[in-house]
Motif scaffolding. Structure first.
Motif, short mmCIF file in Angstrom:
data_model
loop_
_atom_site.label_atom_id
_atom_site.label_comp_id
_atom_site.label_asym_id
_atom_site.label_seq_id
_atom_site.Cartn_x
_atom_site.Cartn_y
_atom_site.Cartn_z
N TRP A 85 -5.82 17.70 -25.16
CA TRP A 85 -6.29 17.82 -23.79
C TRP A 85 -6.34 19.30 -23.46
O TRP A 85 -5.36 20.01 -23.60
N LEU A 90 -13.72 8.18 -33.27
CA LEU A 90 -12.93 9.39 -33.10
C LEU A 90 -11.43 9.10 -33.28
O LEU A 90 -10.72 9.82 -33.96
N TYR A 91 -11.01 8.02 -32.67
CA TYR A 91 -9.58 7.68 -32.76
C TYR A 91 -9.18 7.37 -34.19
O TYR A 91 -8.09 7.64 -34.64
N TYR A 125 -18.41 13.61 -25.23
CA TYR A 125 -19.77 13.54 -24.70
C TYR A 125 -20.67 14.56 -25.38
O TYR A 125 -21.83 14.28 -25.72
N ARG A 132 -11.99 19.50 -14.65
CA ARG A 132 -11.12 18.40 -15.05
C ARG A 132 -10.66 18.66 -16.48
O ARG A 132 -11.35 19.31 -17.26
N ARG A 133 -9.52 18.15 -16.80
CA ARG A 133 -9.08 18.32 -18.18
C ARG A 133 -9.96 17.47 -19.08
O ARG A 133 -10.44 16.39 -18.67
N ARG A 134 -10.19 17.97 -20.29
CA ARG A 134 -11.06 17.26 -21.23
C ARG A 134 -10.36 17.15 -22.57
O ARG A 134 -9.58 18.03 -22.94
N ARG A 135 -10.68 16.08 -23.27
CA ARG A 135 -10.07 15.94 -24.58
C ARG A 135 -11.05 16.56 -25.58
O ARG A 135 -12.19 16.12 -25.69
N TYR A 152 -15.97 6.33 -29.50
CA TYR A 152 -14.56 6.67 -29.30
C TYR A 152 -13.62 6.00 -30.31
O TYR A 152 -12.74 6.66 -30.86
N TYR A 171 -11.85 17.77 -29.58
CA TYR A 171 -11.47 17.46 -30.97
C TYR A 171 -11.83 18.64 -31.85
O TYR A 171 -12.85 19.28 -31.69
N HIS A 180 -15.91 18.09 -27.28
CA HIS A 180 -15.44 16.82 -26.70
C HIS A 180 -16.44 15.71 -26.99
O HIS A 180 -17.55 15.95 -27.50
#
Lengths: 916, 117
Positions: free
Chosen positions: B72, B59-60, B34, B79-82, B56, B84, B32
């Motif tokens: 996700w 990344l996008y 962070y 917590r849900r995390r995005r 970010y 990659y 993710h």
């Protein structure tokens, strides 16, 4: 833990992300900051320090928005943003409507002005179209109506030969295509010779007919004698009963009748048992065979249509050609399906040529005319009159459109920024034009709805004001067809008045508009020029209308001011035609003694100033006796025909025809006394030049000599507008008369005397009704109805045009003053006087108006040719008319510009300069 | 070309190298955001670091190009995390960029090394 989301959202605010995507990003980044903060706190930092450090993860130059904007997801498209949509899609039209309604409600003064202008313009146009459509355009209400034609005689005019139906003193026919009436012998030869018509019918509209039901008063009725084929040509059948057939066209079997619906209801209370009963017409019993449907009347839509139909049977003498000629039939026919009207003309003229060959004496130069029945009923003069009215009202509508367009331009100025913002947000030009057109079409649709209400009233007034002679007057109404045209007008005016402002507003000049400090820029200058051009157009069109109005007013005034030679006020007239008994010869009838009796009884009536009688006719009625006059021992060159009237002694006093020389008739002029005659001045001039005719002898109508006892003024005859033909009068007592009129001058309203007059007449002639009862003023009004209507309408149109163009000038000048307030302030600060400022504004207006007047004057010069047939005793290019119209417009325009000019002059330089 | 826009070159270099860093870090395993920023900072001993507002968007962008894919992920109790991961396309790009980078570094070394040789 701190909430990072507000800060992230603020940084994302300027990026166009889909809402869901934005939430994802906010969540992801705030998690990142949470992680960072937690790590810092775990490393020993205080929460405050941790927060400060974490927030330091954002770069100083706030790059989030620009970076994201560079991505595809940074350009999320709203499903219906203000300016999206493909080029010509209709998507969002509903939104446009809502937008328009909001916009219009926020500027009520604009909306009201536009609606009033459109309601007047469209109302007038719709009303006139309703008249024109019903009278001229609409198909006749018959099956396959375009196959029905009128057939008539055409007689080549040789020099010096009079047409069979043009009476001296009456107006010449204005329709060159008009068909003449037909001799029975010719009609009978036509029907045996023709091969082009499926059916052909003869109609005899003439004759005075009386319904005399025992126990009730005699009643004058309108009876048409027709051949049985009449019902085949029109393809109509009775609602009850049946029609008569060719079997009834034989003497002895012809006492049958078909009633009109209106007559049946009025006279017999709609009793269905009427079929098979007999009714007494002209003293003879007629069997009622049927009653026509309510919607059938003939002539179509006439105010005086037939009340009953009986068979036409030619008399034995009408079946052979002799010296006695009677042109009295009309004919209608239905073309065979395979025959065109041109083929029919060609073949019928072969028939005419064959008849001419066989009868060279009587039929030289006779041909056969065929025209569509509708054209025949309407007539070319009515058609061109209607065309002229339509053109005039169309001009009013154009002025209204120009005016509304100008209003839109003024409004557009206030909306420039709105439009520019929409364009900046990606609205295509079509979308902007569409929005503006939706607005203008909507305004004109509402204006049309109001206009239809105006037209509704106007049509009622017009129908009552139309001359009776115009065909199909009774059918004039606003119906689906007229409403459809009005709806079309709404669309056309909406687009016409909206398209120029819309194109002008939507033209891409975004940056300029957005930066422009709301005035003085290129867009508003172009707009001002456009509005100026519109004012020029309005003024030009208004000049044309005013010229037309002035010409018609002039014509009407000239007709009204004509010296008719008699005075019509408080004069009652009515015709008496005694019914012949069956088999009685008309030549054996003399109405004279009865008329004498009636006149002497009427004279004793209170309220009657003068009672008199005249045979065969009176002024403004077509009954005339044209005959020859000779002066023994004198050869007169040229036309020696005169109109001969037999009158009672009070006739000239009753009509106030002035005595010029000698005396009027009096009680001493009896059958047994000396035979006398009175000449009109015109007759005296023709036969005696400058000599005094009194005491001279003349021979009139082949009688024995009469001595001239007096000369009276000329009285106009059948037409008010034609110079009177020479006229002579003999005493009623010294002639025999088949029919005549009573002429009564009353002290009060002539209509009030009518019941007593009827009673007096009934006491002398119990079996004969009064026919054609009318006051002389009504007859005059009827003859001048067309001119009066033209004058009233064109004056209205002209006034509308004048007012609308004045409003247009006012609007443009007011706008100009607003825009140039600063400049005016500068001028005044530099010492310009108020007079100079007023002059400046007025000069501006004068340039526009004079340009319009010049263009309108030139256009009017050519267009008044259209109105020429309707102008009386005036040159269509009368310079005074043009000058007056131009001056009226110029004055109105200057008045309209004076208010803005005064406002300009009252500009306070300090205030004006401080603005902005 | 008469003139080289050095600032543009600089930007391209940075952008190119930043992409290379991300793709390299994702080669071994999905991570993710962070995680990525922490790894870059720690492995470069603090020399390289990303501001959150440039990480970010980067990344996008890679995601829009379909070199990486973010999903996700929800783990129980967290917590849900995005997260990659590298795509096949991204793997190809990575190997190409590595070669280019190696060639570039070699070229720079040759140029700068000459001075010392």
């Amino acid at each position: 833990m701190p909430d990072w989301k507000p800060e992230i959202r603020a940084r994302l605010a300027s990026v166009r992300l889909a809402p869901a995507r934005e939430e994802e990003i906010v969540e992801e980044m705030s998690q990142h900051l949470d992680d960072r903060w937690r790590e810092l706190v775990a490393g020993g930092a205080t929460p405050e320090e941790a927060e400060r450090t974490a927030r330091g993860a954002f770069s100083k130059e706030d790059v989030l928005a620009p970076y994201l904007s560079a991505l595809r997801q940074g350009h999320w498209a709203d499903p219906a943003p203000p300016g999206s949509g493909r080029a010509l899609s209709l998507q969002g039209l509903g939104a446009d409507f809502r937008q328009s309604i909001r916009g219009l409600r926020t500027s009520p003064s604009f909306t009201i002005a536009a609606l009033v202008v459109l309601a007047l313009g469209i109302g007038a146009t719709t009303a006139i179209f309703a008249v024109v459509d019903n009278v001229v355009l609409r198909a006749l209400p018959f099956d396959d109506a375009d196959r029905i034609v009128a057939v008539g005689e055409r007689i080549a005019m040789e020099k010096g030969r009079k047409g069979p139906f043009i009476m001296p003193g009456s107006a010449p026919p204005t329709d060159p295509q008009a068909l003449q009436q037909i001799e029975p012998q010719n009609y009978l030869d036509w029907i045996t010779g023709q091969r082009v018509f499926e059916s052909i019918a003869a109609i005899d509209q003439w004759g005075e007919n009386t319904l005399l039901v025992p126990g009730s008063a005699p009643e004058a009725i309108i009876r048409h004698r027709v051949t049985a084929s009449f019902f085949d040509v029109l393809r109509v059948r009775p609602a009850i009963g049946h029609v008569f057939t060719a079997d009834n066209e034989v003497d002895g079997r012809d006492r049958v009748a078909i009633l009109s619906d209106a007559f049946w209801r009025r006279r017999f209370g709609g009793d269905p048992r009427i079929v098979g009963r007999t009714i007494p017409i002209n003293g003879e019993p007629y069997e009622v065979l049927g009653v026509m449907p309510a919607k059938f009347n003939y002539p179509v839509g006439a105010l005086q249509s037939a009340e009953l139909w009986v068979p036409w049977v030619p008399t034995p003498s009408e079946r052979v050609r002799s010296k006695m000629r009677g042109f009295y039939l009309q004919s209608i026919a239905r073309l065979r399906p395979d025959v065109s009207i041109d083929e029919a003309r060609a073949q019928m003229n072969q028939v005419a040529a064959t008849i001419e060959q066989a009868n060279p004496q009587s039929n030289k130069g006779h041909t056969i005319g065929i025209r569509p029945l509708r054209d025949h009923l309407v007539g070319a003069s009515t058609k061109s009159w209607m065309g002229m009215l339509l053109a005039a009202v169309g001009t009013v509508l154009l002025i209204a459109c120009a005016n509304v367009a100008s209003l839109w331009l003024a409004r557009a100025a206030a909306r420039d920024r709105d439009i520019a913002v929409r364009a900046a947000l990606g609205a295509g030009r079509w979308r902007l034009v569409r929005l503006l057109l939706v607005e203008s079409v909507m305004v004109s649709a509402i204006g049309t709805a109001l206009g239809i209400a105006v037209a509704w009233q106007a049509v009622r007034v017009l129908r009552a004001a139309m001359p009776e002679s115009v065909a199909r007057v009774a059918t004039i109404a606003i119906d689906g067809r007229v409403l459809a045209v009005a709806a079309g007008l709404a669309l056309v005016t909406g687009i016409l008045s909206g398209i120029v402002p819309a194109l002008q507003s939507s033209s891409p000049r975004l940056a300029a508009t957005l930066n422009e400090s709301s005035r003085g820029g290129g867009a508003s200058r172009a707009r001002r020029r456009l509005r100026g051009a519109l004012v020029v157009i309005e003024v030009a069109l208004a000049v044309v209308l005013l010229v037309g109005a002035a010409l018609f007013i002039g014509s009407f005034v000239r007709v009204i001011r004509l010296d008719f030679g008699f005075q019509g006020d408080r004069v009652l007239t009515a015709q008496l035609v005694p019914q012949l008994r069956p088999g009685q010869d008309s030549r054996s009838v003399d109405l004279g003694p009865a008329l004498d009796d009636i006149v002497s009884r009427l004279q004793r009536m209170p309220g009657v100033l003068e009672a008199s009688a005249s045979a065969p006719g009176i002024p403004l009625r077509v009954n005339m006796h044209i005959t020859g006059l000779t002066v023994p021992g004198r050869v007169i060159e040229g036309d020696t025909s005169v109109s001969l009237k037999s009158v009672s002694s009070g006739y000239h006093r009753a009509l106030t025809i002035p005595l010029r020389r000698g005396r009027l008739f009096d009680a001493t002029d009896q059958a047994t006394s000396a035979w006398v005659i009175i000449l009109s001045e015109a007759a005296a001039r023709v036969f005696f030049r400058d000599e005094d005719p009194v005491g001279r002898n003349v021979v009139v109508d082949g009688e024995r000599e009469r001595t001239v006892v007096g000369v009276v003024g000329n009285a106009r005859q059948a037409s008010l507008e034609i110079n009177p033909h020479p006229e002579v009068y003999r005493p009623l007592t010294q002639a025999t008369s088949r029919s005549g009129y009573v002429v009564i001058r009353t002290s009060g309203n002539p209509a009030d005397a009518l019941p007593e007059v009827r009673a007096v007449v009934a006491s002398v002639l119990p079996h004969d009704p009064l026919r054609y009862v009318s006051s002389m003023d009504e007859l005059i009004a009827r003859q001048t109805a067309t001119r009066r209507l033209n004058m009233v309408m064109l004056s209205l149109f002209g006034a509308l045009g004048l007012a609308l163009s004045a409003i247009g000038v006012f609007g443009v000048m007011a706008h100009l003053v607003t825009v140039r307030t600063r400049e005016i302030g500068v001028r005044m600060a530099l010492g310009a006087s108020r007079v100079q400022i007023v002059g400046m504004v007025l000069r501006n207006a004068a340039v526009l108006v004079l340009t319009g007047v010049a263009i309108g004057g030139v256009a009017g010069w050519y267009l008044t040719a259209l109105a020429k047939p309707f102008i009386f005793a005036l040159d269509a290019h009368d310079p005074r008319t043009f000058m007056l119209s131009a001056a009226a417009l110029f004055l109105a325009a200057l008045l309209a510009s004076y208010l803005p000019a005064r406002r300009a002059a009252s500009v306070d330089p300090t205030v004006a300069l401080r603005r902005e | 070309m008469t003139d080289i826009d050095t600032r543009a070159l600089d930007r391209e270099l940075k952008k190119g190298s930043a992409e290379l860093l991300i793709l390299s870090l994702l080669e071994a395993q999905p991570r993710h955001g962070y995680d990525l920023s922490k790894l870059i900072r720690s492995r470069s001993n603090g020399t390289l670091s990303f501001h959150i507002d440039s990480l970010y968007p980067l990344l996008y962008r890679l995601e829009e190009r379909a070199w990486i894919k973010g999903v996700w992920v929800e783990n129980a109790g967290e917590r849900r995390r995005r997260v990659y991961r590298l795509t096949a396309e991204g793997r190809k790009v990575l190997s190409r960029q590595r070669k280019t980078w190696a060639a570039f570094v070699e070229a720079v070394r040759l140029v700068t090394g000459d001075e010392h040789a």
